[in-house]
Write an enzyme that holds these catalytic residues in place. Structure first.
Site, PDB file in Angstrom:
ATOM      1  N   PRO A  15     -33.398 -40.504 -39.338  1.00 56.36           N
ATOM      2  CA  PRO A  15     -33.630 -40.800 -40.749  1.00 56.36           C
ATOM      3  C   PRO A  15     -32.367 -40.803 -41.607  1.00 56.36           C
ATOM      4  O   PRO A  15     -31.469 -39.990 -41.414  1.00 56.36           O
ATOM      5  CB  PRO A  15     -34.586 -39.698 -41.201  1.00 56.36           C
ATOM      6  CG  PRO A  15     -34.398 -38.593 -40.230  1.00 56.36           C
ATOM      7  CD  PRO A  15     -34.047 -39.256 -38.926  1.00 56.36           C
ATOM      8  N   ASN A  16     -32.348 -41.737 -42.511  1.00 59.16           N
ATOM      9  CA  ASN A  16     -31.325 -41.914 -43.544  1.00 59.16           C
ATOM     10  C   ASN A  16     -29.989 -42.425 -43.025  1.00 59.16           C
ATOM     11  O   ASN A  16     -29.087 -42.697 -43.817  1.00 59.16           O
ATOM     12  CB  ASN A  16     -31.125 -40.626 -44.356  1.00 59.16           C
ATOM     13  CG  ASN A  16     -32.386 -40.225 -45.064  1.00 59.16           C
ATOM     14  OD1 ASN A  16     -33.008 -41.040 -45.737  1.00 59.16           O
ATOM     15  ND2 ASN A  16     -32.801 -38.978 -44.894  1.00 59.16           N
ATOM     16  N   ARG A  23     -24.185 -43.377 -48.513  1.00 66.28           N
ATOM     17  CA  ARG A  23     -24.781 -42.046 -48.614  1.00 66.28           C
ATOM     18  C   ARG A  23     -23.728 -40.961 -48.388  1.00 66.28           C
ATOM     19  O   ARG A  23     -23.132 -40.876 -47.319  1.00 66.28           O
ATOM     20  CB  ARG A  23     -25.879 -41.900 -47.557  1.00 66.28           C
ATOM     21  CG  ARG A  23     -26.449 -40.508 -47.477  1.00 66.28           C
ATOM     22  CD  ARG A  23     -27.376 -40.353 -46.283  1.00 66.28           C
ATOM     23  NE  ARG A  23     -27.853 -38.996 -46.216  1.00 66.28           N
ATOM     24  CZ  ARG A  23     -28.101 -38.340 -45.113  1.00 66.28           C
ATOM     25  NH1 ARG A  23     -27.946 -38.929 -43.958  1.00 66.28           N
ATOM     26  NH2 ARG A  23     -28.526 -37.106 -45.147  1.00 66.28           N
ATOM     27  N   TYR A  28     -20.282 -38.085 -44.679  1.00 70.81           N
ATOM     28  CA  TYR A  28     -20.588 -38.988 -43.569  1.00 70.81           C
ATOM     29  C   TYR A  28     -19.600 -40.137 -43.407  1.00 70.81           C
ATOM     30  O   TYR A  28     -19.735 -40.924 -42.475  1.00 70.81           O
ATOM     31  CB  TYR A  28     -22.009 -39.550 -43.734  1.00 70.81           C
ATOM     32  CG  TYR A  28     -23.054 -38.464 -43.736  1.00 70.81           C
ATOM     33  CD1 TYR A  28     -23.360 -37.772 -42.571  1.00 70.81           C
ATOM     34  CD2 TYR A  28     -23.710 -38.111 -44.906  1.00 70.81           C
ATOM     35  CE1 TYR A  28     -24.302 -36.760 -42.567  1.00 70.81           C
ATOM     36  CE2 TYR A  28     -24.662 -37.092 -44.911  1.00 70.81           C
ATOM     37  CZ  TYR A  28     -24.946 -36.425 -43.739  1.00 70.81           C
ATOM     38  OH  TYR A  28     -25.876 -35.414 -43.741  1.00 70.81           O
ATOM     39  N   ASN A  79     -28.581 -39.394 -32.327  1.00 76.46           N
ATOM     40  CA  ASN A  79     -28.277 -38.736 -33.593  1.00 76.46           C
ATOM     41  C   ASN A  79     -29.622 -38.632 -34.304  1.00 76.46           C
ATOM     42  O   ASN A  79     -30.063 -39.568 -34.965  1.00 76.46           O
ATOM     43  CB  ASN A  79     -27.275 -39.535 -34.424  1.00 76.46           C
ATOM     44  CG  ASN A  79     -26.894 -38.816 -35.705  1.00 76.46           C
ATOM     45  OD1 ASN A  79     -27.577 -37.901 -36.147  1.00 76.46           O
ATOM     46  ND2 ASN A  79     -25.796 -39.249 -36.319  1.00 76.46           N
ATOM     47  N   ALA A  82     -31.676 -35.367 -39.620  1.00 74.75           N
ATOM     48  CA  ALA A  82     -32.413 -34.189 -40.099  1.00 74.75           C
ATOM     49  C   ALA A  82     -33.466 -33.705 -39.108  1.00 74.75           C
ATOM     50  O   ALA A  82     -33.780 -32.512 -39.069  1.00 74.75           O
ATOM     51  CB  ALA A  82     -33.057 -34.489 -41.447  1.00 74.75           C
ATOM     52  N   HIS A  85     -33.022 -30.547 -36.807  1.00 72.90           N
ATOM     53  CA  HIS A  85     -33.252 -29.177 -37.265  1.00 72.90           C
ATOM     54  C   HIS A  85     -34.726 -28.847 -37.446  1.00 72.90           C
ATOM     55  O   HIS A  85     -35.052 -27.708 -37.790  1.00 72.90           O
ATOM     56  CB  HIS A  85     -32.503 -28.956 -38.579  1.00 72.90           C
ATOM     57  CG  HIS A  85     -31.141 -29.566 -38.573  1.00 72.90           C
ATOM     58  ND1 HIS A  85     -30.112 -29.093 -37.774  1.00 72.90           N
ATOM     59  CD2 HIS A  85     -30.644 -30.642 -39.220  1.00 72.90           C
ATOM     60  CE1 HIS A  85     -29.045 -29.847 -37.958  1.00 72.90           C
ATOM     61  NE2 HIS A  85     -29.333 -30.793 -38.820  1.00 72.90           N
ATOM     62  N   ASP A  92     -39.411 -31.804 -27.208  1.00 78.01           N
ATOM     63  CA  ASP A  92     -40.332 -31.950 -26.079  1.00 78.01           C
ATOM     64  C   ASP A  92     -40.196 -33.307 -25.388  1.00 78.01           C
ATOM     65  O   ASP A  92     -40.316 -33.400 -24.162  1.00 78.01           O
ATOM     66  CB  ASP A  92     -41.777 -31.738 -26.541  1.00 78.01           C
ATOM     67  CG  ASP A  92     -42.068 -30.291 -26.917  1.00 78.01           C
ATOM     68  OD1 ASP A  92     -41.207 -29.408 -26.687  1.00 78.01           O
ATOM     69  OD2 ASP A  92     -43.157 -30.040 -27.471  1.00 78.01           O
ATOM     70  N   GLU A 103     -26.355 -35.456 -27.626  1.00 78.29           N
ATOM     71  CA  GLU A 103     -26.621 -35.256 -29.056  1.00 78.29           C
ATOM     72  C   GLU A 103     -25.330 -35.507 -29.834  1.00 78.29           C
ATOM     73  O   GLU A 103     -24.282 -34.962 -29.492  1.00 78.29           O
ATOM     74  CB  GLU A 103     -27.092 -33.820 -29.277  1.00 78.29           C
ATOM     75  CG  GLU A 103     -27.342 -33.446 -30.716  1.00 78.29           C
ATOM     76  CD  GLU A 103     -27.750 -31.989 -30.885  1.00 78.29           C
ATOM     77  OE1 GLU A 103     -27.931 -31.586 -32.050  1.00 78.29           O
ATOM     78  OE2 GLU A 103     -27.877 -31.247 -29.877  1.00 78.29           O
ATOM     79  N   HIS A 105     -23.586 -35.908 -33.871  1.00 75.07           N
ATOM     80  CA  HIS A 105     -23.652 -35.781 -35.332  1.00 75.07           C
ATOM     81  C   HIS A 105     -22.314 -36.209 -35.906  1.00 75.07           C
ATOM     82  O   HIS A 105     -21.265 -35.847 -35.371  1.00 75.07           O
ATOM     83  CB  HIS A 105     -23.946 -34.338 -35.751  1.00 75.07           C
ATOM     84  CG  HIS A 105     -25.249 -33.849 -35.238  1.00 75.07           C
ATOM     85  ND1 HIS A 105     -26.443 -34.216 -35.799  1.00 75.07           N
ATOM     86  CD2 HIS A 105     -25.540 -33.065 -34.180  1.00 75.07           C
ATOM     87  CE1 HIS A 105     -27.421 -33.655 -35.113  1.00 75.07           C
ATOM     88  NE2 HIS A 105     -26.904 -32.963 -34.118  1.00 75.07           N
ATOM     89  N   SER A 107     -21.087 -35.325 -38.876  1.00 77.14           N
ATOM     90  CA  SER A 107     -20.453 -34.164 -39.497  1.00 77.14           C
ATOM     91  C   SER A 107     -20.526 -32.968 -38.550  1.00 77.14           C
ATOM     92  O   SER A 107     -21.302 -32.969 -37.586  1.00 77.14           O
ATOM     93  CB  SER A 107     -21.155 -33.818 -40.817  1.00 77.14           C
ATOM     94  OG  SER A 107     -22.481 -33.385 -40.578  1.00 77.14           O
ATOM     95  N   ARG A 112     -21.757 -26.655 -42.245  1.00 79.20           N
ATOM     96  CA  ARG A 112     -22.657 -27.063 -43.321  1.00 79.20           C
ATOM     97  C   ARG A 112     -23.669 -25.964 -43.615  1.00 79.20           C
ATOM     98  O   ARG A 112     -23.491 -24.827 -43.207  1.00 79.20           O
ATOM     99  CB  ARG A 112     -23.311 -28.390 -42.945  1.00 79.20           C
ATOM    100  CG  ARG A 112     -22.221 -29.469 -42.730  1.00 79.20           C
ATOM    101  CD  ARG A 112     -22.714 -30.843 -42.638  1.00 79.20           C
ATOM    102  NE  ARG A 112     -23.485 -31.202 -43.814  1.00 79.20           N
ATOM    103  CZ  ARG A 112     -24.363 -32.189 -43.841  1.00 79.20           C
ATOM    104  NH1 ARG A 112     -24.584 -32.908 -42.759  1.00 79.20           N
ATOM    105  NH2 ARG A 112     -25.030 -32.471 -44.932  1.00 79.20           N
ATOM    106  N   ARG A 116     -28.784 -26.100 -41.005  1.00 78.03           N
ATOM    107  CA  ARG A 116     -28.321 -27.155 -40.100  1.00 78.03           C
ATOM    108  C   ARG A 116     -27.678 -26.600 -38.830  1.00 78.03           C
ATOM    109  O   ARG A 116     -27.347 -27.348 -37.916  1.00 78.03           O
ATOM    110  CB  ARG A 116     -27.330 -28.070 -40.810  1.00 78.03           C
ATOM    111  CG  ARG A 116     -27.950 -28.885 -41.931  1.00 78.03           C
ATOM    112  CD  ARG A 116     -26.936 -29.863 -42.493  1.00 78.03           C
ATOM    113  NE  ARG A 116     -27.360 -30.381 -43.775  1.00 78.03           N
ATOM    114  CZ  ARG A 116     -28.140 -31.452 -43.940  1.00 78.03           C
ATOM    115  NH1 ARG A 116     -28.570 -32.116 -42.885  1.00 78.03           N
ATOM    116  NH2 ARG A 116     -28.476 -31.848 -45.151  1.00 78.03           N
TER     117      ARG A 116
END
Length: 152
Positions: A15-16, A23, A28, A79, A82, A85, A92, A103, A105, A107, A112, A116
């Protein structure tokens, strides 16, 4: 396609991330998701890897894509943004597949907000890369390429 091929990598964005470039650029960066996609596809091609690059704001869609990735791809870069977290469902889904998941990210999540610092993805991921901006995706491609070489 129901059989894994060593040349296909799935890159999933949560998301986002479609808002990258505008943003919170101080967190970012100024690269758009399209810029990152171009960089990742190019780097993958240089390594002989075909990259399928996707983004969704929907948790269930990420779960479905992870399941698909487990059937049809040699490796996955995730990635989860949100959802990292908050999502037991994504945890699962990764635990249910054998395909390695890296994984990523943009940032450094450990520099942070406290909430997070916990990831539902990390303990089922093959590895975690954070804090290197868009280069983290390239590092993830390199990591998966190395894992695939080691398996063959």
């Amino acid at each position: 396609m129901t059989e894994k091929t060593s040349a296909r990598i799935l890159v999933l964005n949560g998301p986002n991330l479609n808002l990258l470039g505008t943003r919170e650029p101080e967190t970012y960066g100024t690269n758009s998701l399209g810029d990152i996609e171009t960089m990742v596809r190019s780097h993958g091609a240089n390594l002989g890897l075909a990259v399928d690059f996707r983004q969704t704001n929907q948790e269930g869609t990420l779960v479905e894509w992870l399941q698909e990735g487990g059937r049809e791809f040699a490796g996955i870069i995730l990635n989860a943004a949100a959802y990292t977290h908050t999502s037991v469902a994504i945890h699962d889904a990764i635990a249910a597949i054998k395909t390695p998941v890296v994984e990523v990210h943009l940032s450094n999540i450990y520099k942070r907000e406290e909430y997070r610092h916990h990831s539902f993805v990390s303990d089922v991921a093959a590895g975690v890369i954070c804090g290197f901006g868009p280069a983290g995706y390239v590092l993830a491609i390199d990591a998966l390429a190395g894992m695939l070489r080691d398996q063959s």
